[in-house]
Design a protein around this motif. Structure first.
Motif, mmCIF file in Angstrom:
data_model
loop_
_atom_site.group_PDB
_atom_site.id
_atom_site.type_symbol
_atom_site.label_atom_id
_atom_site.label_comp_id
_atom_site.label_asym_id
_atom_site.label_seq_id
_atom_site.Cartn_x
_atom_site.Cartn_y
_atom_site.Cartn_z
ATOM 1 N N ALA A 171 0.946 -1.457 -0.160
ATOM 2 C CA ALA A 171 0.082 -0.296 0.048
ATOM 3 C C ALA A 171 0.991 1.328 0.057
ATOM 4 O O ALA A 171 0.358 2.727 -0.666
ATOM 5 C CB ALA A 171 -0.736 -0.186 0.954
ATOM 6 N N TYR A 172 1.809 1.513 1.048
ATOM 7 C CA TYR A 172 2.889 2.495 0.825
ATOM 8 C C TYR A 172 3.944 2.643 -0.831
ATOM 9 O O TYR A 172 3.954 3.377 -1.310
ATOM 10 C CB TYR A 172 3.926 2.493 1.310
ATOM 11 N N ILE A 173 3.748 1.837 -1.926
ATOM 12 C CA ILE A 173 4.272 2.161 -2.774
ATOM 13 C C ILE A 173 3.579 2.128 -4.276
ATOM 14 O O ILE A 173 3.953 1.729 -4.982
ATOM 15 C CB ILE A 173 5.793 0.759 -2.993
ATOM 16 N N THR A 174 2.160 1.356 -4.086
ATOM 17 C CA THR A 174 0.897 1.408 -4.992
ATOM 18 C C THR A 174 0.095 2.601 -4.870
ATOM 19 O O THR A 174 -0.564 3.032 -4.287
ATOM 20 C CB THR A 174 0.083 0.646 -4.614
ATOM 21 N N ASP A 175 0.507 2.935 -6.229
ATOM 22 C CA ASP A 175 0.590 4.602 -7.406
ATOM 23 C C ASP A 175 -0.699 4.087 -8.405
ATOM 24 O O ASP A 175 -0.596 3.016 -8.503
ATOM 25 C CB ASP A 175 0.997 5.656 -7.211
ATOM 26 N N VAL A 176 -0.950 4.726 -9.161
ATOM 27 C CA VAL A 176 -1.777 4.395 -10.220
ATOM 28 C C VAL A 176 -1.267 5.390 -12.022
ATOM 29 O O VAL A 176 -0.939 6.946 -11.282
ATOM 30 C CB VAL A 176 -3.321 5.186 -10.237
ATOM 31 N N ASP A 177 -0.811 4.882 -12.490
ATOM 32 C CA ASP A 177 -0.114 5.463 -13.433
ATOM 33 C C ASP A 177 -0.574 5.467 -14.499
ATOM 34 O O ASP A 177 -0.525 6.554 -15.518
ATOM 35 C CB ASP A 177 1.268 5.192 -13.620
ATOM 36 N N THR A 178 -0.757 4.572 -15.637
ATOM 37 C CA THR A 178 -1.552 4.144 -16.444
ATOM 38 C C THR A 178 -2.553 3.130 -16.615
ATOM 39 O O THR A 178 -3.128 3.014 -15.639
ATOM 40 C CB THR A 178 -0.487 3.359 -17.243
ATOM 41 N N PRO A 179 -3.481 3.503 -17.952
ATOM 42 C CA PRO A 179 -4.465 2.631 -18.148
ATOM 43 C C PRO A 179 -4.233 1.321 -17.558
ATOM 44 O O PRO A 179 -5.768 0.848 -16.919
ATOM 45 C CB PRO A 179 -5.179 2.678 -18.862
ATOM 46 N N GLU A 180 -3.675 0.339 -17.342
ATOM 47 C CA GLU A 180 -3.326 -0.953 -17.310
ATOM 48 C C GLU A 180 -3.387 -0.191 -15.055
ATOM 49 O O GLU A 180 -4.094 -1.944 -14.167
ATOM 50 C CB GLU A 180 -1.973 -1.168 -17.471
ATOM 51 N N ASP A 181 -2.824 -0.121 -14.457
ATOM 52 C CA ASP A 181 -2.695 0.234 -13.121
ATOM 53 C C ASP A 181 -4.401 0.061 -13.183
ATOM 54 O O ASP A 181 -5.157 -0.629 -11.715
ATOM 55 C CB ASP A 181 -2.334 1.475 -12.634
ATOM 56 N N VAL A 182 -5.191 1.918 -13.430
ATOM 57 C CA VAL A 182 -6.332 0.967 -13.431
ATOM 58 C C VAL A 182 -7.215 0.420 -12.945
ATOM 59 O O VAL A 182 -8.254 0.021 -12.052
ATOM 60 C CB VAL A 182 -6.843 2.520 -14.228
ATOM 61 N N ALA A 183 -7.625 -0.681 -14.285
ATOM 62 C CA ALA A 183 -7.975 -1.617 -14.608
ATOM 63 C C ALA A 183 -7.585 -2.624 -13.324
ATOM 64 O O ALA A 183 -8.238 -3.015 -12.969
ATOM 65 C CB ALA A 183 -7.899 -2.093 -15.829
ATOM 66 N N ARG A 184 -6.175 -2.704 -13.163
ATOM 67 C CA ARG A 184 -5.470 -3.844 -12.421
ATOM 68 C C ARG A 184 -6.260 -3.690 -10.584
ATOM 69 O O ARG A 184 -6.671 -4.350 -10.211
ATOM 70 C CB ARG A 184 -4.314 -4.087 -12.077
ATOM 71 N N LEU A 185 -6.710 -2.562 -10.512
ATOM 72 C CA LEU A 185 -7.097 -2.065 -9.183
ATOM 73 C C LEU A 185 -8.518 -1.408 -9.032
ATOM 74 O O LEU A 185 -9.024 -1.579 -7.947
ATOM 75 C CB LEU A 185 -6.216 -0.522 -8.541
ATOM 76 N N GLY A 186 -9.237 -2.266 -9.921
ATOM 77 C CA GLY A 186 -10.360 -2.326 -10.273
ATOM 78 C C GLY A 186 -11.535 -0.440 -10.215
ATOM 79 O O GLY A 186 -12.367 -0.274 -9.758
ATOM 80 N N LEU A 187 -10.369 0.934 -10.056
ATOM 81 C CA LEU A 187 -10.676 1.519 -10.563
ATOM 82 C C LEU A 187 -11.661 2.472 -11.683
ATOM 83 O O LEU A 187 -11.422 1.272 -12.738
ATOM 84 C CB LEU A 187 -9.259 2.680 -10.369
#
Length: 202
Positions: A183-199
């Motif tokens: 949680a301390y190092i997980t941020d959102v940068d790309t559309p792949e991040d958005v999809a992986r995190l369910g955002l």
């Protein structure tokens, strides 16, 4: 202790949208959830640095009861946001403990339970420690906590230098806090991040 959320990024790798306005699958935007996590951890005073997407984010900041810090720059860098946050911090009445917690506004996994050990470690820090940050498997994370002395030191640098530069030149004053949660190092940068995190877009 005060906290400042840095939410002035351009979101270029997301096609030009504010990451803090992304909606979490459990409800609420990343901005709203970050403010709620800080309050639940005992940090009552929260400011938010806003940049080019203020028309979308400012109503949410105000609804959270947080204090907006508005950039005059059209495309502020992370260092610009850090320096604005710290300058505003020193300009307001500080009371007896002018410590400040800086964190990104796009940390979707960060909850109050992650902030409490950081605050506890800061309260128990050794003499001479002026900054503290989580480190997960060797990777620096957020939030970063700075003392009043560290804040003054960051601002005394040339304007192109920010928190990272001050930490690098004052290693004896920095306490890495070894933790195991992503949680301390997980941020959102790309559309792949958005999809992986369910955002999703709000």
């Amino acid at each position: 202790m005060r906290a400042v959320l840095l939410a002035a990024g351009l979101g270029t790798r997301l096609g030009g949208q504010p990451k803090a306005a992304l909606r979490h699958p459990a409800g609420g935007t990343l901005l709203e959830r970050s403010v709620a996590a800080l309050r639940a951890a005992g940090v009552a005073e929260v400011s938010v640095v806003l940049g080019p997407y203020r028309e979308r984010l400012l109503p949410r900041v105000q609804a959270c009861g947080a204090w907006p810090l508005l950039h005059t720059l059209a495309a502020p860098s992370l260092i610009d946001s850090q320096r604005l946050a710290l300058s505003e911090h020193t300009a307001r009445p500080s009371g007896a403990a002018p410590d400040v917690m800086l964190l990104l506004a796009d940390l979707p996994l960060l909850h109050a339970e992650h902030l409490r050990p950081v605050l506890a470690a800061w309260q128990a820090r050794a003499a001479g420690i002026q900054a503290l940050m989580p480190v997960v498997n060797g990777q620096r994370g957020h939030p970063v906590v700075l003392s009043g002395e560290a804040v003054a030191g960051v601002l005394a640098q040339p304007v192109e230098r920010g928190v990272r530069a001050w930490l690098a030149t004052h290693p004896q004053a920095v306490q890495p806090l070894a933790l195991n949660d992503a949680a301390y190092i997980t941020d959102v940068d790309t559309p792949e991040d958005v999809a992986r995190l369910g955002l999703s877009n709000s």
